[in-house]
Design a protein around this motif. Structure first.
Motif, PDB file in Angstrom:
ATOM      1  N   PRO A 187       0.856  -1.178   0.000  1.00  7.65           N
ATOM      2  CA  PRO A 187       0.000   0.000   0.000  1.00  7.65           C
ATOM      3  C   PRO A 187       0.903   1.242   0.000  1.00  7.65           C
ATOM      4  N   SER A 192      -0.211   6.447  14.020  1.00  7.36           N
ATOM      5  CA  SER A 192       0.287   6.476  12.650  1.00  7.36           C
ATOM      6  C   SER A 192       1.664   7.128  12.653  1.00  7.36           C
ATOM      7  N   ARG A 231       1.709  -1.361   9.280  1.00 10.47           N
ATOM      8  CA  ARG A 231       0.306  -0.918   9.400  1.00 10.47           C
ATOM      9  C   ARG A 231       0.239   0.528   9.902  1.00 10.47           C
ATOM     10  N   THR A 291       0.622   2.747   6.984  1.00  5.39           N
ATOM     11  CA  THR A 291      -0.337   2.583   5.875  1.00  5.39           C
ATOM     12  C   THR A 291      -1.784   2.620   6.403  1.00  5.39           C
ATOM     13  N   GLU A 292      -2.244   1.462   6.878  1.00  6.27           N
ATOM     14  CA  GLU A 292      -3.644   1.311   7.295  1.00  6.27           C
ATOM     15  C   GLU A 292      -4.015   2.252   8.450  1.00  6.27           C
ATOM     16  N   TYR A 293      -3.200   2.271   9.503  1.00  7.24           N
ATOM     17  CA  TYR A 293      -3.520   3.135  10.641  1.00  7.24           C
ATOM     18  C   TYR A 293      -3.390   4.604  10.245  1.00  7.24           C
ATOM     19  N   LYS A 300      -6.593   5.553   8.488  1.00  2.00           N
ATOM     20  CA  LYS A 300      -7.652   5.652   9.489  1.00  2.00           C
ATOM     21  C   LYS A 300      -7.521   6.954  10.298  1.00  2.00           C
ATOM     22  N   GLY A 316      -4.930   2.684   2.173  1.00  2.00           N
ATOM     23  CA  GLY A 316      -4.088   2.139   3.239  1.00  2.00           C
ATOM     24  C   GLY A 316      -3.944   0.627   3.234  1.00  2.00           C
ATOM     25  N   ARG A 317      -4.723  -0.058   2.376  1.00  2.00           N
ATOM     26  CA  ARG A 317      -4.601  -1.511   2.303  1.00  2.00           C
ATOM     27  C   ARG A 317      -4.755  -1.962   0.853  1.00  2.00           C
ATOM     28  N   MET A 328     -10.705  -0.946  -2.325  1.00  2.00           N
ATOM     29  CA  MET A 328      -9.855   0.155  -1.876  1.00  2.00           C
ATOM     30  C   MET A 328      -9.367   0.947  -3.083  1.00  2.00           C
TER      31      MET A 328
END
Lengths: 433, 433
Positions: free
Chosen positions: B60, B298, B340, B343-345, B348, B356-357, B362
């Motif tokens: 990501p 993050s 994470r 990216t993902e966090y 968010k 982010g994923r 997505m």
């Protein structure tokens, strides 16, 4: 051999610790030596090649003062584990299987990575050291090599390993046009009983060579040393006579004031390995205190299995950053000091008096980084950029002993495609053996 | 617009947190979305372009949740100084001189660096934000933008700045094909008096936007907050109503247990900026405690003047390394968790639910790194390599919103040579003004 003399013009040269830490001008190289550096153009001599150094920042080659090159084969094999699990279930069982071939290809992978990343000298402590020396000879890198000996074995085996270490040190010292020097290296006070350790001290005296060992990497090993011998490791090694030899210890994470004083008195170098110490959660060495006491502190990557790369720019940056964060003092380990640790202090730590600085009379071991890149602009303080912004991959050219070994990011001396293939194959074979 | 659908075969895809964190197989992209990812080949459709992803690791895109892009013009301008000297003698006098043009070229330099280094989304809090938005629009990057407001001024000026922040947030939210979203951002509790701060909370309610501010970066500012308002910063901001809005705070270095509990209860994100916090000697945030409490943590670079680059791989690695070293636990912040965070966090934390994923549905914001390099071999654990061994310069390709913006390391959307020239010129002009 015909004299090879050439001059760089329009270059910018990093001279940390001087009044003008980034000098713009000329540098002349004659065979394996730097013969001139200055703002003023050297007298014109016909036949001397002139090379344009615009857009490049020239630095002394980086000196990596602690590592186990062959361990790159275990990069990423067991991360984020408790130390004993990592060692006992991952590293040791795999390392037991290492053959000379594995050491050859693992070392080749590491030397290739180091050369491309601007490391011109490295210290290596491992096994199958003849194979390591072959890689050094071929690649053009400079190195200080030693058979690291662990004493957990019969007396017969101990003596066999000691003899191997001595033979290696004697055979290879001064070889490869002087690019190889050797040291004597019992692995650590916790892996070599005192009576065995002193045999290495004796050998170092006999051969007139310096010594290297792991010391005080973890709190646990310090406690164990006190329990076993009634002394903390520094006093223990002093008692065993190690510091009667020029010495370098790796890590030195857990030291008290008295120990720092002993190291300073004997001018024992400490190879600080910030990446490895953080990753293995060993702790954070008292680097500012060591430097203040006058201990030569240099930088090392340790093996790639606990780092996980051999980027000495990253070690410089970690050293410059973490000791600020820990001490609360943003002036701790300023950029020029971090760079000296990675170059000048590194060379001093491994007893090479003619590398580590850009100056007349020094060996022509130097690198050039491409400064015309977004992350290295504006050109405000190029020395600071080299420490805080650059990485191994910004290295454009590398010269060692006056020979160019990396040109526009490509290694001229090693077969990269073959090494990549063989390293992957070696790892896969280790998994299956 | 004609549908643009293509499939990558033979790729390796990083899916941290899943049972199979590195999946080998296929990924299909249709316009701006990922529509398929899996080991099994998707049903053949004629006309769908197939691209070979061998030798590449797809991740990501990295999400940088705190920064001031234009400050790259001050990279290297005053390092290794005490915080107040750095701010009062170096940063503030220069920033006062920044024009819209300076912000434009400084931001361009940063966005170029970020794109080439695999950052696909960034948060920016600064002044002259219309110029920042222009750069975002042109470059193809995704961003969350906000006018950061410092309240040390007359009430009239305060209201003027507030109005500017509101106007910017309203005008640009959802623009550039949805790549720009906005937030409301008083600079910090110590730079905005309470009665002024609450006006931002009201504006965020009126516009239905989230909020961002600096908080608890230094010990001194926490003590000042207690002295001025009788509360630590978290309770202070809670009292001012900030946490009635979705919120993200930057730094959060000095937090006690109660504050962590409050942040967790309101699901306030913390942008951890390890490089900047270390360099300015602010301290080390309690990241493992924050994560354990359920706070979305993050990663951010902060401005390049206190970092000194915008390499999010480095922030990932610092986060994974320093919290091990500080806690003494080598299992703290393992590689998948660090990734994470980046990216993902990150997505968010800035309230983007569709980036982010790597997953169907997505946005197609993803990057590819070249894994056939010495420092990324052997191919043991590629996710670990991405965190512990890779750097911004390993990024080969970048796609955002389904559009390729970096190809073989070259930015397709921005004029690199022009930006390099203008950034250097802007810095030199600032020195002379």
């Amino acid at each position: 051999m015909k004299s090879n003399k050439w001059t760089i013009k329009n270059g910018r040269y990093v001279i940390p610790g001087s009044d003008k830490p980034v000098l713009t001008g000329y540098m002349t190289i004659e065979n394996d030596l730097i013969t001139y550096i200055g703002e003023v153009e050297p007298p014109f001599e016909s036949g001397v090649e002139i090379v344009d150094g615009s857009r490049l920042l020239f630095m002394p080659g980086l000196v990596n003062t602690h590592g186990h090159a062959a361990m790159s084969l275990l990069r990423g094999y067991g991360d984020d584990l408790a130390l004993q699990v990592w060692l006992q279930e991952k590293m040791w069982p795999m390392e037991e299987k290492f053959t000379g071939q594995d050491v050859y290809w693992g070392t080749s992978l590491s030397v290739l990575e180091m050369l491309k990343g601007g490391t011109t000298t490295f210290l290596d402590m491992y096994d199958h050291m003849d194979r390591v020396a072959e890689v050094v000879e071929l690649s053009g890198i400079r190195s200080v090599l030693m058979r690291g000996v662990i004493g957990f074995c019969s007396e017969e085996m101990q003596n066999h390993k000691l003899a191997e270490a001595i033979e290696f040190a004697r055979n290879w010292h001064g070889k490869a046009d002087g690019r190889i020097t050797t040291m004597i290296s019992p692995h650590a006070p916790y892996t070599c009983p005192p009576d065995f350790f002193v045999k290495f001290v004796q050998a170092a005296h006999d051969l007139d060579l310096p010594m290297h060992t792991h010391m005080s990497e973890t709190r646990r090993e310090v406690e164990q040393n006190e329990a076993d011998y009634g002394l903390r490791p520094v006093a223990h090694l002093e008692k065993l006579g190690m510091f009667t030899r020029p010495s370098l210890v790796a890590h030195g994470v857990h030291l008290n004031d008295e120990e720092i004083e002993i190291l300073a008195r004997h001018q024992v170098g400490v190879s600080h390995n910030p990446g490895s110490n953080l990753k293995l959660a060993s702790g954070i060495a008292r680097v500012t205190d060591l430097l203040r006491a006058g201990v030569p502190v240099s930088l090392g990557t340790d093996g790639a299995a606990s780092n996980n790369n051999l980027d000495m720019f990253e070690e410089m940056r970690l050293a410059a950053l973490i000791h600020k964060g820990i001490s609360g003092d943003p002036t701790a380990i300023p950029a020029p000091e971090a760079m000296r640790m990675a170059t000048e202090y590194g060379a001093k730590s491994i007893f090479l008096n003619n590398v580590g600085r850009l100056a007349p009379g020094m060996k022509a071991d130097f690198i050039a980084i491409d400064i015309d890149q977004p992350h290295l602009l504006p050109h405000s303080d190029l020395l600071s950029h080299a420490v805080y912004s650059a990485s191994a991959k910004d290295v454009e050219h590398v010269w060692i002993n006056g020979q160019q070994v990396v040109k526009h990011g490509k290694c001229l001396t090693m077969d990269e495609e073959m090494i990549r293939h063989k390293a992957q194959e070696s790892f896969e074979n280790l998994l299956q053996r």
